[in-house]
Design a protein around this motif. Structure first.
Motif, mmCIF file in Angstrom:
data_model
loop_
_atom_site.group_PDB
_atom_site.id
_atom_site.type_symbol
_atom_site.label_atom_id
_atom_site.label_comp_id
_atom_site.label_asym_id
_atom_site.label_seq_id
_atom_site.Cartn_x
_atom_site.Cartn_y
_atom_site.Cartn_z
ATOM 1 N N PRO A 110 3.290 37.392 -149.180
ATOM 2 C CA PRO A 110 3.014 37.322 -150.617
ATOM 3 C C PRO A 110 3.775 36.179 -151.279
ATOM 4 O O PRO A 110 4.975 36.009 -151.075
ATOM 5 N N GLY A 111 3.028 35.390 -152.048
ATOM 6 C CA GLY A 111 3.641 34.306 -152.814
ATOM 7 C C GLY A 111 3.740 32.987 -152.086
ATOM 8 O O GLY A 111 4.067 31.967 -152.702
ATOM 9 N N LEU A 112 3.448 32.965 -150.778
ATOM 10 C CA LEU A 112 3.480 31.706 -150.033
ATOM 11 C C LEU A 112 2.053 31.177 -149.876
ATOM 12 O O LEU A 112 1.188 31.893 -149.346
ATOM 13 N N PRO A 113 1.768 29.963 -150.327
ATOM 14 C CA PRO A 113 0.425 29.393 -150.162
ATOM 15 C C PRO A 113 0.050 29.338 -148.682
ATOM 16 O O PRO A 113 0.823 28.841 -147.850
ATOM 17 N N ALA A 114 -1.137 29.825 -148.346
ATOM 18 C CA ALA A 114 -1.549 29.902 -146.943
ATOM 19 C C ALA A 114 -1.537 28.532 -146.277
ATOM 20 O O ALA A 114 -1.153 28.398 -145.106
ATOM 21 N N GLU A 115 -1.936 27.503 -147.036
ATOM 22 C CA GLU A 115 -2.022 26.175 -146.436
ATOM 23 C C GLU A 115 -0.654 25.580 -146.109
ATOM 24 O O GLU A 115 -0.540 24.612 -145.343
ATOM 25 N N SER A 116 0.409 26.146 -146.683
ATOM 26 C CA SER A 116 1.749 25.606 -146.437
ATOM 27 C C SER A 116 2.420 26.227 -145.224
ATOM 28 O O SER A 116 3.499 25.793 -144.815
ATOM 29 N N VAL A 117 1.811 27.238 -144.636
ATOM 30 C CA VAL A 117 2.439 27.992 -143.554
ATOM 31 C C VAL A 117 1.942 27.507 -142.191
ATOM 32 O O VAL A 117 0.733 27.548 -141.918
ATOM 33 N N ALA A 118 2.845 27.033 -141.364
ATOM 34 C CA ALA A 118 2.501 26.674 -139.989
ATOM 35 C C ALA A 118 2.313 27.949 -139.165
ATOM 36 O O ALA A 118 2.889 29.001 -139.479
ATOM 37 N N ARG A 119 1.512 27.855 -138.125
ATOM 38 C CA ARG A 119 1.260 29.023 -137.284
ATOM 39 C C ARG A 119 1.324 28.640 -135.813
ATOM 40 O O ARG A 119 0.999 27.517 -135.436
ATOM 41 N N GLU A 120 1.759 29.618 -135.025
ATOM 42 C CA GLU A 120 1.710 29.493 -133.574
ATOM 43 C C GLU A 120 0.678 30.485 -133.050
ATOM 44 O O GLU A 120 0.451 31.533 -133.655
ATOM 45 N N THR A 121 0.076 30.170 -131.929
ATOM 46 C CA THR A 121 -0.973 31.022 -131.379
ATOM 47 C C THR A 121 -0.462 31.777 -130.159
ATOM 48 O O THR A 121 0.041 31.172 -129.199
ATOM 49 N N LEU A 122 -0.564 33.098 -130.235
ATOM 50 C CA LEU A 122 -0.252 33.956 -129.091
ATOM 51 C C LEU A 122 -1.569 34.334 -128.419
ATOM 52 O O LEU A 122 -2.536 34.689 -129.098
ATOM 53 N N ARG A 123 -1.609 34.275 -127.111
ATOM 54 C CA ARG A 123 -2.852 34.542 -126.368
ATOM 55 C C ARG A 123 -2.693 35.770 -125.493
ATOM 56 O O ARG A 123 -1.681 35.938 -124.805
ATOM 57 N N PHE A 124 -3.710 36.604 -125.532
ATOM 58 C CA PHE A 124 -3.714 37.854 -124.774
ATOM 59 C C PHE A 124 -5.037 37.984 -124.032
ATOM 60 O O PHE A 124 -6.065 37.484 -124.488
ATOM 61 N N GLU A 125 -4.984 38.694 -122.918
ATOM 62 C CA GLU A 125 -6.210 38.941 -122.157
ATOM 63 C C GLU A 125 -6.099 40.286 -121.463
ATOM 64 O O GLU A 125 -5.082 40.594 -120.833
ATOM 65 N N GLY A 126 -7.145 41.090 -121.592
ATOM 66 C CA GLY A 126 -7.154 42.385 -120.932
ATOM 67 C C GLY A 126 -8.417 43.144 -121.241
ATOM 68 O O GLY A 126 -9.044 42.940 -122.292
ATOM 69 N N TRP A 127 -8.815 44.011 -120.306
ATOM 70 C CA TRP A 127 -9.982 44.854 -120.479
ATOM 71 C C TRP A 127 -11.233 44.039 -120.830
ATOM 72 O O TRP A 127 -12.030 44.423 -121.682
#
Length: 481
Positions: free
Chosen positions: A9-26
């Motif tokens: 809340p309150g943080l502009p989405a475009e200003s937030v860096a993200r890392e990608t976690l990858r999962f695999e199963g079923w």
């Protein structure tokens, strides 16, 4: 497209860096984009949720908050709800648990947070729940009010899906803002819950921040420095590291790894009861593959019943094997598989030497070791690996059990009433904090005292108005003659 995790809340989405976690199963691959905040963004988020707490949460009654949380939880219990559908679709791949375990586990767990159960949470810790809303009379005289921390930092573990909800909801019940660090092994449900709250009451949702960092990333220090209370789950090393980083003026509540086991009395072992007792015991073993603190690793089984402890071990193995058809075991990580292989080799050697007997399937997906008078209590390899220890008297196992006093938690008991209460007294002295029926070890009651502590009372401080202050105020009243 990656599923977005977190709640900021309150943080502009475009200003937030993200890392990608990858999962695999079923048969499914899932990508989850988790927020990777800078220290400045973490500090800004802390300021945002604190401010929202002052504006949006403090003035609300506990009953209002409970009602909002109940509506959010009910939306996640609704299997036609979009978030619930996503949970059932994505969490098996993310956690490794089979779809049916996830589906049933979500429903069972979420039911703990409906309005009647949340009322139980509050009533269990406060004889007068109104003390969370305003000053109330105290037995000793004067008045008191329970005040929650302005900001709670939660560091969550992810061994069981949905674990973050317990402490997050507890924080809201005492009217505290919260920022929780997502576990990398299950980074979705906490954010979905915050979104569900936002649809019902955006003001309360503004008091919730959900973030992520990898391991003991230095980014956690900004959150630890901002919090009034730090609540953390994890292993001893993780908790020691966090404790060392928490400022000396900040309260710290750690919840470490625990060890649980079960006891089956001779009175439960007759031809009418033993099958059902074994079925309940197997469910405690199979559910979440013994990755919860409350899952059993050893069954102490008393001699003298119509069904012998050795026969009970066979029943237990048969029931675990039967459940495996509906609830297949999750795929093991390399380290888990290696540890389990070593344990199986050790068990095979012990069996050759005549110390134990081992039953299991050909692929090693479950095993039950049976031992005569080997009363040692120790965590096994989890993943549906248990020991059945035969004994004449439960008291004989207490010295071995007491060796693990700081780590004991749940004991599943199948015994008649007098034995139950006698055993419970012994187990409480040994260090256990929860005694329950077999089949219920992995599903604590609403309001249970987690590791023997209080869910809400541990979070608050009591502000008192002494009798003398009230008497002195009377002398200054405008109605005084």
């Amino acid at each position: 497209m990656a599923e977005l995790a977190g709640h900021l809340p309150g943080l502009p989405a475009e200003s937030v860096a993200r890392e990608t976690l990858r999962f695999e199963g079923w048969g499914r691959r899932v990508e989850v984009a988790v927020p990777a905040l800078t220290d400045a963004q973490t500090e800004a988020l802390a300021a945002n949720v604190r401010d929202a707490r002052d504006r949006r949460l403090i003035g609300r009654s506990t009953g209002e908050i409970v009602h909002v949380l109940d509506r959010a939880v009910r939306s996640l219990l609704d299997r036609s709800n979009a978030r619930r559908r996503k949970a059932e679709e994505l969490l098996p791949a993310v956690t490794g648990y089979d779809p049916e375990t996830v589906r049933l586990g979500l429903t069972s767990y979420l039911k703990t947070f409906r309005e009647p159960q949340l009322d139980t949470f509050v009533a269990e810790d406060f004889s007068n729940p109104a003390i969370l809303d305003c000053f109330q009379p105290l037995r000793k005289g004067g008045y008191g009010r329970a005040v929650g921390p302005s900001l709670i930092a939660h560091v969550w573990a992810g061994n069981v899906p949905g674990l973050p909800l317990w402490s997050l909801i507890s924080g809201l019940l005492v009217k505290s803002a919260s920022i929780g660090k997502l576990p990398s092994t299950e980074p979705l449900l906490a954010g979905w819950f915050a979104e569900a709250v936002a649809e019902i009451d955006p003001g309360i949702a503004e008091c919730i921040g959900i973030v992520w960092w990898r391991g003991d990333d230095e980014r956690q220090q900004a959150l630890l420095d901002a919090a009034d209370l730090v609540l953390a789950y994890g292993g001893s090393e993780t908790l020691e590291d966090i404790r060392d980083r928490v400022p000396v003026t900040t309260r710290f509540l750690p919840f470490g790894h625990k060890l649980s086991f079960a006891m089956v009395a001779a009175a439960a072992l007759d031809s009418d009861k033993a099958d059902e007792i074994a079925r309940r015991a197997a469910w405690d073993v199979v559910r979440y593959d013994q990755h919860g603190c409350y899952s059993p690793h050893v069954f102490y089984v008393q001699r003298g019943g119509t069904i012998s402890p050795r026969a009970f071990a066979n029943y237990l193995g048969s029931e675990i094997a039967a459940l495996a058809h509906r609830f297949p075991r999750r795929a093991l990580h390399a380290s888990e598989a290696a540890r389990l292989s070593v344990l199986r080799e050790d068990a095979a050697l012990a069996a050759v030497l005549g110390a134990i007997e081992v039953a299991g399937d050909d692929e090693g997906k479950w095993s039950v070791a049976y031992a005569e008078d080997d009363l040692a209590l120790a965590p096994g390899g989890a993943n549906r690996t248990v020991k059945v220890a035969a004994l004449d008297r439960f008291v004989d196992a207490m010295p071995e059990i007491a060796k693990y006093a700081p780590f004991l938690q749940t004991v599943g008991v199948a015994a008649p009433p007098e034995t139950l209460f006698h055993l419970s007294a012994l187990l409480g002295e040994a260090g256990a904090t929860r005694i329950c029926a077999l089949g219920e070890m992995t599903a604590p009651e609403a309001g249970w005292h987690h590791d023997g502590r209080f869910n809400l009372l541990d979070l608050v401080r009591i502000v008192e108005i002494e009798r003398g202050a009230e008497a002195a105020a009377e002398e200054l009243a405008d109605y005084l003659d």
